[in-house]
Design an enzyme around this catalytic site. Structure first.
Site, PDB file in Angstrom:
ATOM      1  N   GLU A  52       0.863  -1.125   0.005  1.00 20.67           N
ATOM      2  CA  GLU A  52      -0.054  -0.023   0.021  1.00 20.67           C
ATOM      3  C   GLU A  52       0.878   1.337  -0.127  1.00 20.67           C
ATOM      4  OE1 GLU A  52      -3.717   1.919   2.545  1.00 20.67           O
ATOM      5  OE2 GLU A  52      -2.339   0.345   3.571  1.00 20.67           O
ATOM      6  N   LYS A 126      -9.820   2.647  -2.929  1.00 22.70           N
ATOM      7  CA  LYS A 126     -10.150   2.186  -1.647  1.00 22.70           C
ATOM      8  C   LYS A 126     -11.384   2.500  -0.954  1.00 22.70           C
ATOM      9  CE  LYS A 126      -7.757   1.636   2.924  1.00 22.70           C
ATOM     10  NZ  LYS A 126      -6.572   1.942   3.768  1.00 22.70           N
ATOM     11  N   CYS A 169      -5.998  -2.845   2.065  1.00 22.13           N
ATOM     12  CA  CYS A 169      -5.827  -2.559   3.442  1.00 22.13           C
ATOM     13  C   CYS A 169      -6.986  -2.857   4.229  1.00 22.13           C
ATOM     14  CB  CYS A 169      -5.182  -1.584   3.935  1.00 22.13           C
ATOM     15  SG  CYS A 169      -4.409  -1.549   5.437  1.00 22.13           S
TER      16      CYS A 169
END
Length: 296
Positions: A52, A126, A169
């Site tokens: 990430e 995300k 994540c």
């Protein structure tokens, strides 16, 4: 398209103190990751995923507008262009997690998907953005300071070697998007992450194998390693891994060192598992309305 695909996962340390300039962070990290991607290729990798926001520290440990300067347009920024050239020269697919700027000052936590011919296939932003304090020094996962929630949906990218989905994540704590990626045909889902011991480690090897089993696909989970100054918010505990649709670990990286792991994904296992466990046939979407009706 072969049933056997070699997957490369790169977990790395951050070598530059967070007090240094954004430009220096990016220069050092990009040079390192070019070397690591080449190492993955030498080991036979056909699809490679980086961690990430790979080109710097996990700066969300603090709230500082300095880090807005790390953001770039995707795909028109220099880093995406550079890795397009690298993907083409090596003949590999690259999943490139990057800090994205759209327009004047709108920011996303993004991963660009680059095909083996260097073409840009698209990006994932995300969706789930945490705001969590950890430790006694004011450190935390202050991501709402840096990122707007993703707005491009859950896309599956048809690459040269496999159908690829991306989660990033904190997304991994939410099974809904993981299911959508499976429904759209993902054969492997990558989750580039930055997460520390004492907070999420007990979930690291539970949630994502569960996604793999529930959805009948492979998961490639990537986490960085080491401590990052000046925040030292906790140890990034590595342990990147590839897990198959039966929940078996195909390969697991170390906890405390930089590493490139390359392991095989076998699409025949996906078919065998989906033929046995007919979760997509037996699901009852008409009964799931309450999932969107009830809010906390």
């Amino acid at each position: 398209m072969s049933d056997i695909v070699k997957i490369g996962l790169i977990q790395a340390t951050n070598d530059v103190d967070g007090n240094e300039s954004v430009a220096n962070h990016k220069k050092v990290a990009i040079e390192k990751h070019i070397r690591l991607v080449n190492e993955a290729k030498e080991k036979g990798a056909q699809i490679v995923c980086l961690q990430e926001i790979f080109y710097g520290p996990y700066f969300c440990a603090e709230q500082n507008t300095k880090w807005y300067d790390a953001a770039e347009e995707v795909p028109n920024g220099p880093t995406t262009k550079l890795f397009q050239e690298l993907a083409k020269s090596l003949g590999i697919v690259i999943i490139l997690p990057i800090y994205e700027r759209e327009g004047i000052a709108t920011y996303y936590n993004t991963a660009a998907v680059i095909d083996a011919d260097g073409s840009y296939l698209g990006k994932y932003r995300k969706h789930h953005i945490p705001q969590v304090g950890v430790g006694s020094e004011g450190c935390g996962f202050w991501e709402k300071f840096y990122f707007k929630p993703g707005n491009l949906g859950y896309t599956v990218f048809d690459t040269a070697f496999a159908k690829v989905g991306v989660y990033i994540c904190y997304d991994r704590h939410f099974p809904e998007g993981a299911r959508v990626l499976g429904l759209k045909g993902a054969e492997i889902v990558f989750n580039p992450s930055a997460t520390v011991a004492g907070l999420s480690e007990y979930l690291w090897k539970i949630e994502q194998p569960a996604h793999a089993v529930a959805n009948g696909y492979y998961v490639g989970a990537i986490n960085r390693v080491g401590f990052e100054a000046p925040w030292n918010m906790g140890e990034f505990y590595g342990q990147s891994y590839l897990v198959d649709p039966r929940g078996n670990y195909v390969a697991v990286a170390s906890r405390d060192k930089e590493e490139v792991i390359v392991a095989e994904m076998d699409k025949r296992i996906i078919r065998e598992v989906r033929d046995l466990w007919q979760f997509y046939r037996d699901r009852r979407p008409e009964t799931y309305e309450d999932m969107t009706k009830y809010l906390p």
